[in-house]
Structure formats: structure tokens, C-alpha cells
Design an enzyme around this catalytic site. Structure first.
Site, mmCIF file in Angstrom:
data_model
loop_
_atom_site.group_PDB
_atom_site.id
_atom_site.type_symbol
_atom_site.label_atom_id
_atom_site.label_comp_id
_atom_site.label_asym_id
_atom_site.label_seq_id
_atom_site.Cartn_x
_atom_site.Cartn_y
_atom_site.Cartn_z
ATOM 1 N N ASP A 286 11.291 67.771 27.445
ATOM 2 C CA ASP A 286 9.987 67.275 27.891
ATOM 3 C C ASP A 286 9.966 66.918 29.370
ATOM 4 O O ASP A 286 11.025 66.825 30.024
ATOM 5 C CB ASP A 286 9.564 66.067 27.041
ATOM 6 C CG ASP A 286 10.719 65.110 26.742
ATOM 7 O OD1 ASP A 286 11.746 65.169 27.426
ATOM 8 O OD2 ASP A 286 10.588 64.297 25.820
ATOM 9 N N HIS B 173 9.210 58.774 17.895
ATOM 10 C CA HIS B 173 8.974 60.077 18.538
ATOM 11 C C HIS B 173 10.294 60.804 18.784
ATOM 12 O O HIS B 173 11.334 60.182 18.976
ATOM 13 C CB HIS B 173 8.127 59.942 19.819
ATOM 14 C CG HIS B 173 8.806 59.334 21.001
ATOM 15 N ND1 HIS B 173 8.152 58.492 21.880
ATOM 16 C CD2 HIS B 173 10.069 59.441 21.495
ATOM 17 C CE1 HIS B 173 8.989 58.140 22.836
ATOM 18 N NE2 HIS B 173 10.153 58.692 22.624
#
Ligand code: F6R
Length: 249
Positions: A66, A137
């Protein structure tokens, strides 16, 4: 499979050794990498191993999970910057084999699509390394993310922005959005290692242990994976049932 160690140091040795074993067994491995505090000692250990016994990394490929939207690669809080500081500057991986999502792209849809496709074109991820957020997450796939998601843009949850505020001088500077590999991309990795350390991960690790597979808890998607190792220190494992602790050591 759970592996539980007394200290962060032992967690880092074990995880770095797993990465090293993978690279030795498969010099052309495609590794999925994570950033964050948890990975810092893991990467430091991996560098030590490789400096001690040099390895040919010329065929290795990496894809990071990410990146924040709006931060350039030179921004000290960007994940691109983190990866060069903590790993790539010390290892000889060819620059063209290193991939991070571009947080400054002007065509985000095309960038996301190209990222997942690039992973597939390389034959998929051989090993994905993951940390976990206090809200469960993985990557930046926040609660309620579809389990069949590919690389996409996310709005960061308030919890994640508060947790990651520690890296910024001002909470208001924490980006609101990020690009993340999707959960499906992660699940397609041949092997997954999730690492969590410290007492602030104890609640989420207990929640994950007890949770069914549920999009409210992104990490629960990993329960579908047939080659998952969860590596914890004592503090992160503190709220797991006793019988798990005993069998995991
Ligand atoms: C980072 C990432 C995140 C982190 C998670 C835990 O690339 O994908 O999912 O792994 O936020 O971060 P730390 O290790 O800082 O607690």
C-alpha cells in the site's frame, strides 16, 4: 498455524528467517511486503542475515501492499520512503523489480488495475508478509472491504488515521486516502505470514481468533488461506485461549 515467541526479537528472527528461506529456495520469488513498526525489526534482521551471508537478489521481485495518496516517494512518511530506508537501500534488488503503488498518480483507476495485473503477470505472490491494524485491517483494507477486491483506493478509517498519526508531526497531516492491494490479491499469495507484536495488538488478535470469516474484520479473510502462519510475541498473544498458546510454541 500460530507461532508464539517471548520477544519481538525472536519474532523478527523467525520471520526474517522465513523470508530468507523463501529467497534461498526460490531466487526468483515474488514477495509481497508490508510497512509499519512491526516490520522494522524484521527487515533489520533480514539485512543482517544477508550481509552476513550474501545472497543473489537479482531475480527477486517485490510488491508492497500500500501507499498513501498524495505523498511523494521523497516524503518521509510515504511507504516508498520507508521501504528504501528500512530495506531496499541495504539490499541489491534491481530497481525495476521493486513495486509500490504510486500515491501521486493522476489516473488512479488505471494505476490500481495495472498493479494487480503486474502481480498476476509475474505469476502471483509467492509469499505475502502482513501486519495488522488495531481494527483488523490488512494492507489498508479497512473493515467492510469486499473479500474479492483487487488493488483499489480506500478512505482510511478514523482509527487507522489516529493509529498512524504517531508517524506525523500533526494528526491533520495524516492522509485521508490510500491505495492498497485488495484482499483477493492477498489471498492469492501462495503463502502468507501475518506478524503482530506488542500489547496494543492483543485485542485484535483475540478478536480475529474468535471471529468467523466476516468482511467486518478484514484479517478474517485469511482463515480461508491454506498456508497461513500467524507470528506473535507474548504480548500480542496475551488474550488468546490458553490451549492455543500451549500448542503454538
Ligand atoms: C502497512 C500495512 C498495514 C500495517 C498495519 C500495522 O504496509 O499494510 O496493514 O501492517 O497498519 O502497522 P504497525 O506495524 O505499524 O502496527
Amino acid at each position: 498455524m500460530y507461532k508464539i515467541f517471548d520477544t519481538v526479537d525472536e519474532v523478527s528472527h523467525y520471520t526474517a528467517q522465513r523470508l530468507l528461506d523463501k529467497i534461498k529456495a526460490l531466487p526468483s520469488a515474488v514477495l509481497g511486503l508490508a510497512t509499519g513498526s512491526t516490520m522494522e525489526p524484521v527487515y533489520a534482521q533480514l539485512i543482517k542475515y544477508i550481509q552476513h551471508a550474501p545472497l543473489d537478489l537479482s531475480r527477486l521481485t517485490t510488491f508492497n501492499l500500500d501507499e498513501y495518496i498524495g505523498l511523494s516517494a521523497q516524503h518521509p512518511q510515504s511507504y516508498n520512503y520507508y521501504m528504501y530506508q528500512h530495506l531496499f537501500n541495504q539490499l541489491n534488488i534491481p530497481a525495476q523489480n521493486v513495486h509500490l503503488p504510486d500515491g501521486l498518480t493522476t489516473d488512479i483507476e488505471a494505476t490500481c488495475q495495472a498493479y494487480s495485473q503486474a502481480i498476476s503477470k509475474r505469476g502471483g505472490l509467492d509469499l505475502q508478509l502482513l501486519g495488522i491494524g488495531t481494527n483488523g485491517h490488512i494492507g489498508f483494507n479497512e473493515p467492510k472491504t469486499c473479500f474479492n477486491s483487487r488493488t483499489h483506493v480506500v478512505e482510511l478509517s478514523e482509527q487507522t488515521r489516529i493509529d498512524n498519526g504517531r508517524f506525523f508531526s500533526d494528526q491533520a497531516e495524516v492522509p485521508t486516502h490510500a491505495v492498497t492491494m485488495g484482499i483477493q490479491d492477498i489471498l492469492e499469495a501462495k503463502e502468507v505470514i501475518l506478524v503482530a507484536t506488542g500489547k496494543n495488538k492483543a485485542d485484535i488478535m483475540a478478536k480475529l481468533f474468535n471471529s468467523p470469516i466476516d468482511e467486518e474484520l478484514p484479517a478474517s479473510a485469511l482463515k480461508k488461506h491454506n498456508n497461513l502462519t500467524i507470528v506473535l510475541d507474548r504480548e500480542a498473544a496475551a488474550l488468546l485461549p490458553q490451549h492455543t498458546l500451549k500448542s503454538a510454541i
